[in-house]
Design a protein around this motif. Structure first.
Motif, PDB file in Angstrom:
ATOM      1  N   PHE A   1      27.506  45.271  29.625  1.00  0.00           N
ATOM      2  CA  PHE A   1      28.043  46.356  29.108  1.00  0.00           C
ATOM      3  C   PHE A   1      29.596  45.755  28.792  1.00  0.00           C
ATOM      4  N   LEU A   2      30.142  44.917  29.280  1.00  0.00           N
ATOM      5  CA  LEU A   2      31.261  44.245  28.889  1.00  0.00           C
ATOM      6  C   LEU A   2      31.091  43.851  27.418  1.00  0.00           C
ATOM      7  N   ASN A   3      30.032  43.144  27.538  1.00  0.00           N
ATOM      8  CA  ASN A   3      29.869  42.739  25.680  1.00  0.00           C
ATOM      9  C   ASN A   3      29.750  43.737  24.918  1.00  0.00           C
ATOM     10  N   SER A   4      29.300  44.877  25.137  1.00  0.00           N
ATOM     11  CA  SER A   4      29.201  46.069  24.289  1.00  0.00           C
ATOM     12  C   SER A   4      30.660  46.563  23.922  1.00  0.00           C
ATOM     13  N   LEU A   5      31.475  46.431  24.753  1.00  0.00           N
ATOM     14  CA  LEU A   5      32.760  46.704  24.520  1.00  0.00           C
ATOM     15  C   LEU A   5      33.729  46.008  23.520  1.00  0.00           C
ATOM     16  N   GLY A   6      33.042  44.847  22.999  1.00  0.00           N
ATOM     17  CA  GLY A   6      33.988  44.204  22.157  1.00  0.00           C
ATOM     18  C   GLY A   6      34.599  42.922  22.351  1.00  0.00           C
TER      19      GLY A   6
ATOM     20  N   GLY B   1      36.187  39.368  25.565  1.00  0.00           N
ATOM     21  CA  GLY B   1      35.347  37.923  25.661  1.00  0.00           C
ATOM     22  C   GLY B   1      35.915  37.104  26.863  1.00  0.00           C
ATOM     23  N   PHE B   2      37.346  37.085  27.007  1.00  0.00           N
ATOM     24  CA  PHE B   2      37.658  35.949  28.036  1.00  0.00           C
ATOM     25  C   PHE B   2      37.264  36.381  29.394  1.00  0.00           C
ATOM     26  N   ILE B   3      37.278  37.749  29.561  1.00  0.00           N
ATOM     27  CA  ILE B   3      36.911  38.172  31.149  1.00  0.00           C
ATOM     28  C   ILE B   3      35.271  37.912  30.957  1.00  0.00           C
TER      29      ILE B   3
ATOM     30  N   ASP C   1      34.404  34.422  31.609  1.00  0.00           N
ATOM     31  CA  ASP C   1      34.661  33.649  33.033  1.00  0.00           C
ATOM     32  C   ASP C   1      33.645  34.255  33.975  1.00  0.00           C
ATOM     33  N   ALA C   2      33.049  35.581  33.620  1.00  0.00           N
ATOM     34  CA  ALA C   2      31.896  36.156  34.660  1.00  0.00           C
ATOM     35  C   ALA C   2      30.813  35.224  34.471  1.00  0.00           C
ATOM     36  N   VAL C   3      30.410  35.036  32.943  1.00  0.00           N
ATOM     37  CA  VAL C   3      29.053  34.295  32.862  1.00  0.00           C
ATOM     38  C   VAL C   3      29.166  32.776  33.421  1.00  0.00           C
TER      39      VAL C   3
ATOM     40  N   ALA D   1      42.627  50.343  39.595  1.00  0.00           N
ATOM     41  CA  ALA D   1      41.637  49.717  40.476  1.00  0.00           C
ATOM     42  C   ALA D   1      42.054  48.373  40.465  1.00  0.00           C
ATOM     43  N   TYR D   2      42.170  47.829  39.166  1.00  0.00           N
ATOM     44  CA  TYR D   2      42.680  46.524  39.094  1.00  0.00           C
ATOM     45  C   TYR D   2      43.871  46.131  39.982  1.00  0.00           C
ATOM     46  N   ASN D   3      44.948  46.767  39.772  1.00  0.00           N
ATOM     47  CA  ASN D   3      46.236  46.583  40.813  1.00  0.00           C
ATOM     48  C   ASN D   3      45.906  46.545  42.121  1.00  0.00           C
TER      49      ASN D   3
ATOM     50  N   ALA E   1      43.910  44.208  27.654  1.00  0.00           N
ATOM     51  CA  ALA E   1      42.575  44.411  27.260  1.00  0.00           C
ATOM     52  C   ALA E   1      42.288  45.931  27.854  1.00  0.00           C
ATOM     53  N   PHE E   2      42.746  46.373  28.719  1.00  0.00           N
ATOM     54  CA  PHE E   2      42.543  47.827  29.261  1.00  0.00           C
ATOM     55  C   PHE E   2      42.743  48.509  28.093  1.00  0.00           C
ATOM     56  N   PHE E   3      43.784  48.602  27.346  1.00  0.00           N
ATOM     57  CA  PHE E   3      44.247  49.388  26.472  1.00  0.00           C
ATOM     58  C   PHE E   3      43.002  49.659  25.465  1.00  0.00           C
ATOM     59  N   ALA E   4      42.303  48.669  25.067  1.00  0.00           N
ATOM     60  CA  ALA E   4      41.020  48.737  24.157  1.00  0.00           C
ATOM     61  C   ALA E   4      39.833  49.272  24.923  1.00  0.00           C
ATOM     62  N   LEU E   5      39.938  49.734  25.952  1.00  0.00           N
ATOM     63  CA  LEU E   5      38.782  50.397  26.751  1.00  0.00           C
ATOM     64  C   LEU E   5      38.327  51.691  26.061  1.00  0.00           C
ATOM     65  N   PRO E   6      37.292  52.006  25.827  1.00  0.00           N
ATOM     66  CA  PRO E   6      36.784  53.363  25.143  1.00  0.00           C
ATOM     67  C   PRO E   6      37.175  54.430  25.853  1.00  0.00           C
TER      68      PRO E   6
ATOM     69  N   VAL F   1      27.532  55.042  26.926  1.00  0.00           N
ATOM     70  CA  VAL F   1      26.953  53.580  26.772  1.00  0.00           C
ATOM     71  C   VAL F   1      26.225  53.409  28.298  1.00  0.00           C
ATOM     72  N   MET F   2      26.335  54.187  29.288  1.00  0.00           N
ATOM     73  CA  MET F   2      25.780  54.022  30.631  1.00  0.00           C
ATOM     74  C   MET F   2      24.430  54.262  30.375  1.00  0.00           C
ATOM     75  N   ASP F   3      23.948  55.010  29.390  1.00  0.00           N
ATOM     76  CA  ASP F   3      22.774  55.474  28.865  1.00  0.00           C
ATOM     77  C   ASP F   3      21.736  55.865  30.123  1.00  0.00           C
TER      78      ASP F   3
HETATM   79  C1  1Q0 Z   1      35.301  48.010  31.902  1.00  0.00           C
HETATM   80  C2  1Q0 Z   1      36.520  46.820  31.795  1.00  0.00           C
HETATM   81  C3  1Q0 Z   1      36.492  45.569  32.293  1.00  0.00           C
HETATM   82  C4  1Q0 Z   1      37.723  45.147  32.976  1.00  0.00           C
HETATM   83  C5  1Q0 Z   1      37.358  44.149  33.919  1.00  0.00           C
HETATM   84  C6  1Q0 Z   1      38.479  44.114  35.004  1.00  0.00           C
HETATM   85  C7  1Q0 Z   1      38.607  42.982  35.618  1.00  0.00           C
HETATM   86  C8  1Q0 Z   1      39.777  42.147  34.960  1.00  0.00           C
HETATM   87  C9  1Q0 Z   1      39.396  40.512  35.125  1.00  0.00           C
HETATM   88  C10 1Q0 Z   1      40.254  39.634  34.318  1.00  0.00           C
HETATM   89  C11 1Q0 Z   1      39.742  38.217  34.399  1.00  0.00           C
HETATM   90  C12 1Q0 Z   1      40.134  37.313  33.548  1.00  0.00           C
HETATM   91  C13 1Q0 Z   1      39.488  36.166  33.401  1.00  0.00           C
HETATM   92  C14 1Q0 Z   1      39.798  34.789  34.217  1.00  0.00           C
HETATM   93  C15 1Q0 Z   1      39.920  35.082  35.333  1.00  0.00           C
HETATM   94  C16 1Q0 Z   1      39.781  33.861  36.475  1.00  0.00           C
HETATM   95  O1  1Q0 Z   1      41.052  33.098  36.415  1.00  0.00           O
HETATM   96  C17 1Q0 Z   1      39.425  34.319  37.819  1.00  0.00           C
HETATM   97  C18 1Q0 Z   1      39.507  33.498  38.865  1.00  0.00           C
HETATM   98  O2  1Q0 Z   1      38.717  32.501  38.714  1.00  0.00           O
HETATM   99  P1  1Q0 Z   1      39.072  30.696  38.809  1.00  0.00           P
HETATM  100  O3  1Q0 Z   1      37.723  29.994  38.723  1.00  0.00           O
HETATM  101  O4  1Q0 Z   1      40.281  30.567  37.754  1.00  0.00           O
HETATM  102  O5  1Q0 Z   1      39.600  30.892  40.238  1.00  0.00           O
HETATM  103  N1  1Q0 Z   1      38.298  35.107  37.686  1.00  0.00           N
HETATM  104  C19 1Q0 Z   1      37.808  36.227  38.349  1.00  0.00           C
HETATM  105  O6  1Q0 Z   1      38.707  36.786  38.997  1.00  0.00           O
HETATM  106  C20 1Q0 Z   1      36.475  36.553  38.153  1.00  0.00           C
HETATM  107  C21 1Q0 Z   1      36.530  37.764  37.422  1.00  0.00           C
HETATM  108  C22 1Q0 Z   1      35.420  38.202  37.152  1.00  0.00           C
HETATM  109  C23 1Q0 Z   1      35.256  39.769  36.558  1.00  0.00           C
HETATM  110  C24 1Q0 Z   1      34.046  40.468  35.826  1.00  0.00           C
HETATM  111  C25 1Q0 Z   1      34.300  41.430  35.078  1.00  0.00           C
HETATM  112  C26 1Q0 Z   1      32.963  42.230  34.735  1.00  0.00           C
HETATM  113  C27 1Q0 Z   1      32.981  43.594  34.114  1.00  0.00           C
HETATM  114  C28 1Q0 Z   1      32.120  44.068  34.091  1.00  0.00           C
HETATM  115  C29 1Q0 Z   1      32.240  45.533  33.392  1.00  0.00           C
HETATM  116  C30 1Q0 Z   1      31.904  46.495  34.302  1.00  0.00           C
HETATM  117  C31 1Q0 Z   1      32.044  47.666  33.659  1.00  0.00           C
HETATM  118  C32 1Q0 Z   1      31.638  48.848  34.629  1.00  0.00           C
HETATM  119  C33 1Q0 Z   1      31.395  50.299  34.048  1.00  0.00           C
HETATM  120  C34 1Q0 Z   1      30.014  50.189  33.642  1.00  0.00           C
HETATM  121  C35 1Q0 Z   1      29.569  51.240  34.645  1.00  0.00           C
HETATM  122  C36 1Q0 Z   1      28.640  50.630  35.660  1.00  0.00           C
END
Ligand code: 1Q0
Length: 215
Positions: free
Chosen positions: A43-48, A52-54, A57-59, A142-144, A162-167, A175-177
């Motif tokens: 899903f995240l990849n489909s947003l552009g 990418g940096f998020i 990290d997840a991958v 939710a993030y805060n 990045a949140f500003f770029a959300l559709p 997209v949830m299909d």
């Molecule tokens: C849809 C919008 C997506 C917004 C995602 C919000 C989360 C923001 C997270 C920012 C992470 C920045 C990248 C680096 C972080 C790392 O420093 C941190 C700590 O790791 P470490 O090894 O340095 O100690 N890593 C993390 O905190 C892990 C973050 C994983 C974030 C995975 C987000 C995957 C999002 C998927 C999209 C879900 C869309 C949901 C809606 C669809 C309906 C089911």
């Protein structure tokens, strides 16, 4: 898993993975946990590329856990419970500061676990939102309330941009299909409690073993 992040996202698939996550005695299967995250990364990849940096990290965290699952100790990583026991019993976790095990299963899963709380809060907001509510606001709130508390300033700033770029909400629902908005809301109504249960079980386990602040 080669290339699977580029395939089409389907909310039902993510829901199925989180459903399969719980064993009859409420243990959390790592394989399905990781599959749920893989679906979300699609899903995240489909947003552009802004995301990418998020996604990267997840991958990389997903890959660390998959490598453990495929290792000679793979059976010890079947559930989060068995992983915690195995890594603690064998001193494979850096508890206070990073040392010889900087990428343990426990600390890696903890990062995804914290992100799962963000997901739960975000999806609940999406579920109860109105047509013209802004996804960027729901996502930021939710993030805060969750992940932001664990991120340094630089990551919080990048995420905030990045949140500003959300559709908008309509595109999100498309997209949830899974069909018309009522159907999306219905599926979210099933997804949120499931995600919440997986989160709570993991949270209690980590709390019990004092693992919630792993470096
Ligand atoms: C849809 C919008 C997506 C917004 C995602 C919000 C989360 C923001 C997270 C920012 C992470 C920045 C990248 C680096 C972080 C790392 O420093 C941190 C700590 O790791 P470490 O090894 O340095 O100690 N890593 C993390 O905190 C892990 C973050 C994983 C974030 C995975 C987000 C995957 C999002 C998927 C999209 C879900 C869309 C949901 C809606 C669809 C309906 C089911």
């Amino acid at each position: 898993m080669a290339g699977s992040e580029n395939q089409k996202f389907c909310l039902q698939e993510v829901l199925d993975s989180f459903q399969l996550c719980l064993s009859p005695n409420k243990e959390v299967y790592v394989e399905h946990y990781v599959a749920g995250w893989r679906g979300l990364v699609k899903f995240l990849n489909s947003l552009g590329s802004v995301f990418g940096f998020i996604s990267k990290d997840a991958v990389s965290k997903i890959q660390i856990l998959v490598n453990f699952l495929n290792s000679e100790n793979g059976s010890q990583y079947a559930t989060v419970q068995s992983m915690v026991k195995f890594e603690l019993d064998n001193k494979l976790v850096d508890v206070d500061k990073k040392g010889i095990c900087p990428e343990s299963g426990c600390r890696t899963l903890l990062r995804l676990h914290r992100a799962l709380r963000w997901l739960e809060l975000f999806l609940e907001r999406l579920r109860t939102s109105k047509e013209d509510d802004k996804t960027s606001v729901m996502c930021r709130e939710a993030y805060n309330e969750s992940l932001a508390q664990h991120h340094p300033w630089v990551v919080r700033t990048a995420a905030g941009m990045a949140f500003f770029a959300l559709p908008g909400r309509p595109t999100f629902f498309e997209v949830m299909d899974v069909g018309p908005p009522e159907q999306v809301v219905a599926i979210l109504g099933k997804a949120v409690p499931l995600i919440s249960e997986v989160y709570l079980i993991t949270e209690e386990l980590y709390l019990k073993h004092n693992l919630l602040d792993l470096p």
